[in-house]
Design a protein around this motif. Sequence first.
Motif, PDB file in Angstrom:
ATOM      1  N   LEU A 384       0.843  -1.200   0.000  1.00 16.33           N
ATOM      2  CA  LEU A 384       0.000   0.000   0.000  1.00 16.33           C
ATOM      3  C   LEU A 384       0.875   1.245   0.000  1.00 16.33           C
ATOM      4  O   LEU A 384       1.732   1.404   0.878  1.00 16.33           O
ATOM      5  N   PRO A 385       0.685   2.148  -0.953  1.00 15.36           N
ATOM      6  CA  PRO A 385       1.467   3.385  -0.944  1.00 15.36           C
ATOM      7  C   PRO A 385       1.091   4.237   0.255  1.00 15.36           C
ATOM      8  O   PRO A 385      -0.100   4.408   0.552  1.00 15.36           O
ATOM      9  N   PRO A 386       2.051   4.772   0.993  1.00 15.44           N
ATOM     10  CA  PRO A 386       1.742   5.600   2.162  1.00 15.44           C
ATOM     11  C   PRO A 386       0.912   6.822   1.767  1.00 15.44           C
ATOM     12  O   PRO A 386       1.146   7.444   0.729  1.00 15.44           O
ATOM     13  N   ALA A 387      -0.068   7.154   2.591  1.00 19.99           N
ATOM     14  CA  ALA A 387      -0.892   8.337   2.333  1.00 19.99           C
ATOM     15  C   ALA A 387      -0.030   9.589   2.427  1.00 19.99           C
ATOM     16  O   ALA A 387       0.776   9.718   3.362  1.00 19.99           O
ATOM     17  N   PRO A 388      -0.171  10.533   1.492  1.00 24.12           N
ATOM     18  CA  PRO A 388       0.685  11.718   1.484  1.00 24.12           C
ATOM     19  C   PRO A 388       0.368  12.732   2.574  1.00 24.12           C
ATOM     20  O   PRO A 388       1.217  13.575   2.898  1.00 24.12           O
ATOM     21  N   ALA A 389      -0.839  12.695   3.147  1.00 24.89           N
ATOM     22  CA  ALA A 389      -1.231  13.683   4.154  1.00 24.89           C
ATOM     23  C   ALA A 389      -1.568  12.979   5.471  1.00 24.89           C
ATOM     24  O   ALA A 389      -1.730  11.758   5.520  1.00 24.89           O
ATOM     25  N   GLU A 390      -1.688  13.783   6.534  1.00 24.14           N
ATOM     26  CA  GLU A 390      -1.951  13.242   7.861  1.00 24.14           C
ATOM     27  C   GLU A 390      -3.444  13.265   8.180  1.00 24.14           C
ATOM     28  O   GLU A 390      -4.176  14.159   7.720  1.00 24.14           O
ATOM     29  N   PRO A 391      -3.925  12.315   9.009  1.00 25.26           N
ATOM     30  CA  PRO A 391      -5.336  12.322   9.409  1.00 25.26           C
ATOM     31  C   PRO A 391      -5.768  13.631  10.069  1.00 25.26           C
ATOM     32  O   PRO A 391      -6.876  14.116   9.818  1.00 25.26           O
ATOM     33  N   ASP A 392      -4.904  14.218  10.905  1.00 26.04           N
ATOM     34  CA  ASP A 392      -5.287  15.455  11.587  1.00 26.04           C
ATOM     35  C   ASP A 392      -5.551  16.582  10.594  1.00 26.04           C
ATOM     36  O   ASP A 392      -6.381  17.466  10.857  1.00 26.04           O
ATOM     37  N   ASP A 393      -4.852  16.561   9.460  1.00 29.98           N
ATOM     38  CA  ASP A 393      -5.099  17.582   8.436  1.00 29.98           C
ATOM     39  C   ASP A 393      -6.525  17.474   7.905  1.00 29.98           C
ATOM     40  O   ASP A 393      -7.178  18.486   7.627  1.00 29.98           O
ATOM     41  N   LEU A 394      -7.016  16.249   7.747  1.00 30.56           N
ATOM     42  CA  LEU A 394      -8.388  16.046   7.268  1.00 30.56           C
ATOM     43  C   LEU A 394      -9.390  16.553   8.294  1.00 30.56           C
ATOM     44  O   LEU A 394     -10.364  17.225   7.941  1.00 30.56           O
ATOM     45  N   LEU A 395      -9.169  16.247   9.561  1.00 36.16           N
ATOM     46  CA  LEU A 395     -10.095  16.695  10.593  1.00 36.16           C
ATOM     47  C   LEU A 395     -10.125  18.218  10.673  1.00 36.16           C
ATOM     48  O   LEU A 395     -11.195  18.820  10.841  1.00 36.16           O
ATOM     49  N   ASP A 396      -8.955  18.840  10.526  1.00 37.75           N
ATOM     50  CA  ASP A 396      -8.909  20.308  10.525  1.00 37.75           C
ATOM     51  C   ASP A 396      -9.676  20.871   9.335  1.00 37.75           C
ATOM     52  O   ASP A 396     -10.389  21.884   9.459  1.00 37.75           O
ATOM     53  N   ALA A 397      -9.538  20.217   8.189  1.00 37.71           N
ATOM     54  CA  ALA A 397     -10.244  20.687   6.987  1.00 37.71           C
ATOM     55  C   ALA A 397     -11.754  20.539   7.158  1.00 37.71           C
ATOM     56  O   ALA A 397     -12.524  21.425   6.743  1.00 37.71           O
ATOM     57  N   LEU A 398     -12.200  19.460   7.765  1.00 37.66           N
ATOM     58  CA  LEU A 398     -13.629  19.274   8.005  1.00 37.66           C
ATOM     59  C   LEU A 398     -14.169  20.341   8.945  1.00 37.66           C
ATOM     60  O   LEU A 398     -15.248  20.903   8.717  1.00 37.66           O
ATOM     61  N   ARG A 399     -13.425  20.632   9.989  1.00 45.80           N
ATOM     62  CA  ARG A 399     -13.860  21.689  10.914  1.00 45.80           C
ATOM     63  C   ARG A 399     -13.936  23.028  10.197  1.00 45.80           C
ATOM     64  O   ARG A 399     -14.877  23.814  10.414  1.00 45.80           O
ATOM     65  N   ALA A 400     -12.965  23.304   9.341  1.00 47.40           N
ATOM     66  CA  ALA A 400     -12.950  24.568   8.600  1.00 47.40           C
ATOM     67  C   ALA A 400     -14.159  24.687   7.674  1.00 47.40           C
ATOM     68  O   ALA A 400     -14.613  25.800   7.365  1.00 47.40           O
ATOM     69  N   GLU A 401     -14.688  23.541   7.228  1.00 48.81           N
ATOM     70  CA  GLU A 401     -15.860  23.544   6.357  1.00 48.81           C
ATOM     71  C   GLU A 401     -17.161  23.578   7.145  1.00 48.81           C
ATOM     72  O   GLU A 401     -18.253  23.525   6.566  1.00 48.81           O
ATOM     73  N   GLY A 402     -17.072  23.641   8.445  1.00 48.33           N
ATOM     74  CA  GLY A 402     -18.266  23.758   9.273  1.00 48.33           C
ATOM     75  C   GLY A 402     -18.812  22.455   9.804  1.00 48.33           C
ATOM     76  O   GLY A 402     -19.913  22.439  10.373  1.00 48.33           O
ATOM     77  N   VAL A 403     -18.080  21.350   9.639  1.00 40.82           N
ATOM     78  CA  VAL A 403     -18.518  20.066  10.178  1.00 40.82           C
ATOM     79  C   VAL A 403     -18.163  20.008  11.662  1.00 40.82           C
ATOM     80  O   VAL A 403     -16.995  20.154  12.028  1.00 40.82           O
ATOM     81  N   GLU A 404     -19.157  19.822  12.516  1.00 44.51           N
ATOM     82  CA  GLU A 404     -18.899  19.728  13.951  1.00 44.51           C
ATOM     83  C   GLU A 404     -18.582  18.284  14.315  1.00 44.51           C
ATOM     84  O   GLU A 404     -19.475  17.443  14.452  1.00 44.51           O
ATOM     85  N   LEU A 405     -17.307  17.992  14.458  1.00 46.51           N
ATOM     86  CA  LEU A 405     -16.881  16.632  14.774  1.00 46.51           C
ATOM     87  C   LEU A 405     -17.200  16.320  16.231  1.00 46.51           C
ATOM     88  O   LEU A 405     -17.121  17.182  17.104  1.00 46.51           O
ATOM     89  N   THR A 406     -17.555  15.073  16.499  1.00 46.50           N
ATOM     90  CA  THR A 406     -17.707  14.619  17.876  1.00 46.50           C
ATOM     91  C   THR A 406     -16.646  13.559  18.142  1.00 46.50           C
ATOM     92  O   THR A 406     -16.631  12.516  17.487  1.00 46.50           O
ATOM     93  N   LEU A 407     -15.769  13.844  19.060  1.00 51.62           N
ATOM     94  CA  LEU A 407     -14.736  12.902  19.463  1.00 51.62           C
ATOM     95  C   LEU A 407     -15.202  12.169  20.718  1.00 51.62           C
ATOM     96  O   LEU A 407     -16.310  12.396  21.211  1.00 51.62           O
TER      97      LEU A 407
END
Length: 449
Positions: A384-407
């Motif tokens: 499997l090719p390693p993913a180029p970006a980090e998971p935290d970057d995705l969560l930050d992007a979702l928050r920036a788009e107005g998605v209210e994440l629940t941890l």
Amino acid sequence: MRPVKVAVIGAGPAGIYAADILTKEHEQATVDVFDRLPTPYGLVRYGVAPDHPRIKEIIKALRRVLDAERIRFVGNVDFGTDVTFEQLRRHYDAVIVATGAMADRPLDIPGIDKQGSHGAAEFVSWYDGHPDVPREWPLEAESVAVIGAGNVALDVARMLAKPADEQLTTEIPQNVYEGLRANRAKDIHVFARRGPAHLKFSPMEFRELSHSPSVDVVMTEEGFEIDDAGQEAIQKAKSTKLVVDTLLKYLEKEPTGAPHRIHLHLMQAPVEVLGDDSVTGLRTEVMQYNGDGTVSGTGEFRDWDVQAVYRAVGYLSSELPGLPFDHTTGTIPHEAGRVLEGGAPKQGAYVTGWIKRGPVGLIGHTKSDAKETIESLLADVDTLPPAPAEPDDLLDALRAEGVELTLLENWNALDAHERALGEAAGRERIKVVSREDMLAAGRGGAPGA
């Protein structure tokens, strides 16, 4: 093996088991478990009848998994809307789909779409307080038909028959209690196409059907047929024998005159829902055994006076954007858990749970299913090719788009709030229903129940 970052789509038992097995088998694996709801646990929270607290004990084991250091719960993220498969692959080395099955399998008979005809899954979601279904449910029918011979049919029949006050020891929300209190159902008719040895009831749930003092279970000798295949099934499986034994007890038991009755009808296949615009009856055909466990119609029909019909003929998974789907089986095509697209493995895509094998088996069967999928993923890690970006970057992007994440900490706050609501009423928990109130409780607010 190299470190691996995995996203799991679906925080029910299938997804949580997959995360658990992966992190135990691979010490450098980290997993984010996503769900479109603000809460984890899937059908354990939203598919198990509220008066079955023993089954909900599995939540304690699932919770221990989510507490693990290398597993993170990320709720209120809708796959296909908030995030796509391609996005996930940029941030994770692999994606495991574990979205389960929430829709009703269709029943193709005339009249099934009339007003007063319902899918059992919709009703289950209502009485379990699912945030995405209406808060009210029509319960005007005095005589109701339930089509199906599995545990969901039993749950629907029992919830329709038991008085609302008997549910006050459970976690049902106030709107469900109010709805059940207005329920007019007196006679619930459960229809099965085959005889005693081919019912799919769990023995314990079947016995519990008669535990309410307000409910009589009514069984007659009509349809009580056991063919050679049925005798063989009884001899092979203790659970089948227990179900047949319980049927015999219901057959022998005299009615107590209880105000509500659950009638069991065997060897009756539904062929048409009657009525003009609304349900006024159900037509069934008397069935006969063919000598090999299968049944066929006799040409003898019977009309039943009912004003509502619930079909409990199985759950069905839903197609997901960007992933292949077999509409015949209602599953994602796979080989040992590797998603197949055009007959070839789709790189980095895996599947587990009911969307992998269909909605069959009990919750415990999901563990072996998840183990097979994780074995395939681990065998593929080095390719499997390693993913180029980090998971935290995705969560930050979702928050920036107005998605209210629940941890997990947000779920802990909601969980504590529901328990506090329950404690004030002398109950273990009262569910919060609306998504907005759930999110507010997760933030530490004070929403309504």
